[in-house]
Design a protein around this motif. Structure first.
Motif, PDB file in Angstrom:
ATOM      1  N   GLY A 143      45.774  33.112  28.342  1.00 59.21           N
ATOM      2  CA  GLY A 143      45.450  31.734  28.667  1.00 59.21           C
ATOM      3  C   GLY A 143      44.664  31.700  29.966  1.00 59.21           C
ATOM      4  N   ALA A 144      43.688  30.811  30.044  1.00 65.16           N
ATOM      5  CA  ALA A 144      42.854  30.776  31.256  1.00 65.16           C
ATOM      6  C   ALA A 144      42.169  29.428  31.389  1.00 65.16           C
ATOM      7  N   PRO A 145      41.913  29.001  32.629  1.00 63.61           N
ATOM      8  CA  PRO A 145      41.052  27.831  32.831  1.00 63.61           C
ATOM      9  C   PRO A 145      39.657  28.159  32.324  1.00 63.61           C
ATOM     10  N   ASP A 146      38.915  27.144  31.890  1.00 60.86           N
ATOM     11  CA  ASP A 146      37.706  27.487  31.143  1.00 60.86           C
ATOM     12  C   ASP A 146      36.590  28.071  31.997  1.00 60.86           C
ATOM     13  N   GLY A 147      36.645  27.954  33.319  1.00 60.18           N
ATOM     14  CA  GLY A 147      35.663  28.656  34.142  1.00 60.18           C
ATOM     15  C   GLY A 147      35.789  30.161  33.960  1.00 60.18           C
ATOM     16  N   ALA A 148      37.001  30.676  34.121  1.00 61.22           N
ATOM     17  CA  ALA A 148      37.244  32.105  33.915  1.00 61.22           C
ATOM     18  C   ALA A 148      37.033  32.486  32.466  1.00 61.22           C
ATOM     19  N   ALA A 149      37.493  31.622  31.538  1.00 60.95           N
ATOM     20  CA  ALA A 149      37.413  31.939  30.119  1.00 60.95           C
ATOM     21  C   ALA A 149      35.976  32.028  29.622  1.00 60.95           C
ATOM     22  N   ASN A 150      35.081  31.240  30.201  1.00 59.28           N
ATOM     23  CA  ASN A 150      33.697  31.230  29.739  1.00 59.28           C
ATOM     24  C   ASN A 150      32.808  32.246  30.437  1.00 59.28           C
ATOM     25  N   VAL A 205      45.685  33.729  33.331  1.00 60.80           N
ATOM     26  CA  VAL A 205      44.900  33.754  34.566  1.00 60.80           C
ATOM     27  C   VAL A 205      44.954  32.339  35.138  1.00 60.80           C
ATOM     28  N   ALA A 206      45.506  32.195  36.323  1.00 61.22           N
ATOM     29  CA  ALA A 206      45.730  30.875  36.918  1.00 61.22           C
ATOM     30  C   ALA A 206      44.990  30.753  38.235  1.00 61.22           C
ATOM     31  N   VAL A 207      44.790  29.497  38.681  1.00 57.75           N
ATOM     32  CA  VAL A 207      44.083  29.256  39.939  1.00 57.75           C
ATOM     33  C   VAL A 207      45.044  28.987  41.095  1.00 57.75           C
ATOM     34  N   SER A 208      46.336  28.942  40.821  1.00 61.36           N
ATOM     35  CA  SER A 208      47.333  28.849  41.887  1.00 61.36           C
ATOM     36  C   SER A 208      48.621  29.496  41.382  1.00 61.36           C
ATOM     37  N   PRO A 209      49.406  30.093  42.261  1.00 63.10           N
ATOM     38  CA  PRO A 209      50.622  30.776  41.818  1.00 63.10           C
ATOM     39  C   PRO A 209      51.712  29.768  41.463  1.00 63.10           C
ATOM     40  N   PRO A 210      52.362  29.928  40.318  1.00 66.70           N
ATOM     41  CA  PRO A 210      53.462  29.026  39.965  1.00 66.70           C
ATOM     42  C   PRO A 210      54.645  29.230  40.903  1.00 66.70           C
ATOM     43  N   THR A 211      55.441  28.193  41.056  1.00 61.75           N
ATOM     44  CA  THR A 211      56.578  28.255  41.982  1.00 61.75           C
ATOM     45  C   THR A 211      57.913  28.160  41.267  1.00 61.75           C
ATOM     46  N   ALA A 212      57.917  28.058  39.945  1.00 61.70           N
ATOM     47  CA  ALA A 212      59.167  27.941  39.207  1.00 61.70           C
ATOM     48  C   ALA A 212      59.097  28.809  37.959  1.00 61.70           C
ATOM     49  N   GLY A 213      60.282  29.185  37.462  1.00 60.89           N
ATOM     50  CA  GLY A 213      60.353  29.980  36.252  1.00 60.89           C
ATOM     51  C   GLY A 213      60.494  31.461  36.555  1.00 60.89           C
ATOM     52  N   ILE A 232      44.808  38.422  41.828  1.00 63.94           N
ATOM     53  CA  ILE A 232      43.763  39.317  41.336  1.00 63.94           C
ATOM     54  C   ILE A 232      42.630  39.431  42.345  1.00 63.94           C
ATOM     55  N   THR A 233      41.989  38.288  42.653  1.00 67.42           N
ATOM     56  CA  THR A 233      40.833  38.318  43.545  1.00 67.42           C
ATOM     57  C   THR A 233      40.483  36.909  43.996  1.00 67.42           C
ATOM     58  N   ASP A 234      39.736  36.816  45.083  1.00 70.60           N
ATOM     59  CA  ASP A 234      39.158  35.550  45.510  1.00 70.60           C
ATOM     60  C   ASP A 234      37.838  35.319  44.776  1.00 70.60           C
ATOM     61  N   THR A 282      36.676  28.729  48.867  1.00 72.21           N
ATOM     62  CA  THR A 282      37.219  29.990  48.374  1.00 72.21           C
ATOM     63  C   THR A 282      38.522  29.707  47.647  1.00 72.21           C
ATOM     64  N   ARG A 283      38.629  30.197  46.442  1.00 71.58           N
ATOM     65  CA  ARG A 283      39.840  30.070  45.630  1.00 71.58           C
ATOM     66  C   ARG A 283      40.247  31.461  45.150  1.00 71.58           C
ATOM     67  N   SER A 284      41.389  31.531  44.494  1.00 74.88           N
ATOM     68  CA  SER A 284      41.890  32.819  44.009  1.00 74.88           C
ATOM     69  C   SER A 284      42.294  32.728  42.549  1.00 74.88           C
ATOM     70  N   PHE A 285      42.164  33.848  41.850  1.00 79.21           N
ATOM     71  CA  PHE A 285      42.721  33.992  40.512  1.00 79.21           C
ATOM     72  C   PHE A 285      44.028  34.775  40.615  1.00 79.21           C
ATOM     73  N   TYR A 286      45.027  34.335  39.844  1.00 79.56           N
ATOM     74  CA  TYR A 286      46.317  35.005  39.776  1.00 79.56           C
ATOM     75  C   TYR A 286      46.608  35.380  38.331  1.00 79.56           C
ATOM     76  N   LEU A 287      47.230  36.527  38.135  1.00 78.93           N
ATOM     77  CA  LEU A 287      47.677  36.919  36.806  1.00 78.93           C
ATOM     78  C   LEU A 287      49.165  36.629  36.719  1.00 78.93           C
ATOM     79  N   VAL A 288      49.535  35.772  35.769  1.00 80.46           N
ATOM     80  CA  VAL A 288      50.917  35.322  35.638  1.00 80.46           C
ATOM     81  C   VAL A 288      51.478  35.821  34.308  1.00 80.46           C
TER      82      VAL A 288
END
Length: 298
Positions: free
Chosen positions: A98-105, A144-152, A159-161, A259-265
């Motif tokens: 699963g990924a936001p469509d910026g990364a997915a495309n 692939v997420a744009v912010s780290p989840p805080t629950a679960g 991954i990278t900025d 500057t943003r970051s990608f996270y692998l969850v």
């Protein structure tokens, strides 16, 4: 509990698809058969597993409790299959990201194509959705997420900025008033997200540019990129998307840069599965390299 793995497999499919028809498509069996199997399982357990409505099947309290046990059984079976197959060869089976469509495309297609070339028996699925994925329901194997989840019970790896800048087509800049400062943007058409559909605060770029009015709005990054490419207005675009759109240039890079970051969850329990560990490592390395390569071209 006397449920067999096949019963749990059908239960998981309905829980994830939230419908009999969706589960039937995944399992390749008739939806009526799915319904009969769920009814039989509910009778055996003496509790309703789903709240049924015209909009779909939602897990009941008993279903929520069964979900955790069923997922653990699924993981155990996958682990046995991996161990029997051995981990020395190439990766096999199906993995859904699963990924936001910026990364997915703009990033994941190249990365996953290379992983697929090295592992011809591996099936990779990319689900591009502008929302948060539910890993507990196994909407994806990893996200692939744009912010780290805080629950679960999740495993999170940064991954990278990546960077974003204001951008416009050369045609738009030629036909409109000059832009020499951020104040000049107020007289131009802006392209961005639909405000009430921003699912993560990290995507609220216009607020950081002190711009509230968006003339052309979409929840899709691809639509925004195409609007900018066609001269519709000025947007905040990922640097890694710019090599794919000819005639689009950055604006005021010294005055505005994000500057943003990608996270692998992943689900925490999945770290016991060697196949997913190997894929996650290859995916993270690939995303890191591909973002760096594309940004170097801008």
């Amino acid at each position: 509990m006397d449920a067999q793995w096949d019963d749990l497999r059908i239960f998981l499919a309905v829980a994830r698809a939230e419908s009999l028809s969706g589960a039937g498509r995944v399992l390749r069996i008739d939806p009526a058969t799915v319904g009969r199997r769920i009814a039989r399982l509910e009778t055996d357990l003496g509790a309703p597993l789903f709240a049924k409505s015209p909009t779909g099947y939602a897990l009941s309290d008993a279903g929520q409790r069964l979900m955790g046990h069923a997922v653990r059984v699924e993981q155990a079976i996958e682990g046995v299959a991996e161990e029997m197959a051995g981990s020395a060869g190439g990766m096999t089976g199906q993995i859904r990201i699963g990924a936001p469509d910026g990364a997915a495309n703009f990033v994941l297609p190249q990365v996953c194509a290379r992983i697929g070339e090295a592992n011809p028996d591996l099936e990779v699925q990319i689900v591009a959705l502008p929302r948060v994925f539910n890993l507990t329901r196994r909407e994806a194997d990893m996200v692939v997420a744009v912010s780290p989840p805080t629950a679960g019970r999740l495993s999170v790896q940064r991954i990278t900025d990546y960077r974003l800048h204001l951008a416009a087509s050369r045609r738009y800049l030629r036909d409109h008033a000059p832009i020499t400062s951020l104040d000049d943007l107020k007289g131009h058409r802006m392209v961005g997200y639909i405000q009430d559909m921003i699912f993560d605060k990290e995507l609220d770029y216009m607020r950081e540019a002190a711009l509230e009015r968006v003339s052309l709005a979409s929840n899709s990054v691809s639509v925004q990129v195409n609007w900018v490419r066609q001269g519709g207005g000025i947007g905040v675009l990922h640097d890694f998307s710019l090599p794919f759109v000819r005639g689009v240039v950055k604006l005021l890079p010294e005055a505005f840069s994000l500057t943003r970051s990608f996270y692998l969850v992943r689900h925490a329990d999945d770290r016991r599965l060697e196949r997913l560990n190997r894929f996650a490592a290859a995916l993270a390395d690939g995303v890191r390299s591909e973002v760096a390569r594309l940004e170097a071209l801008t």
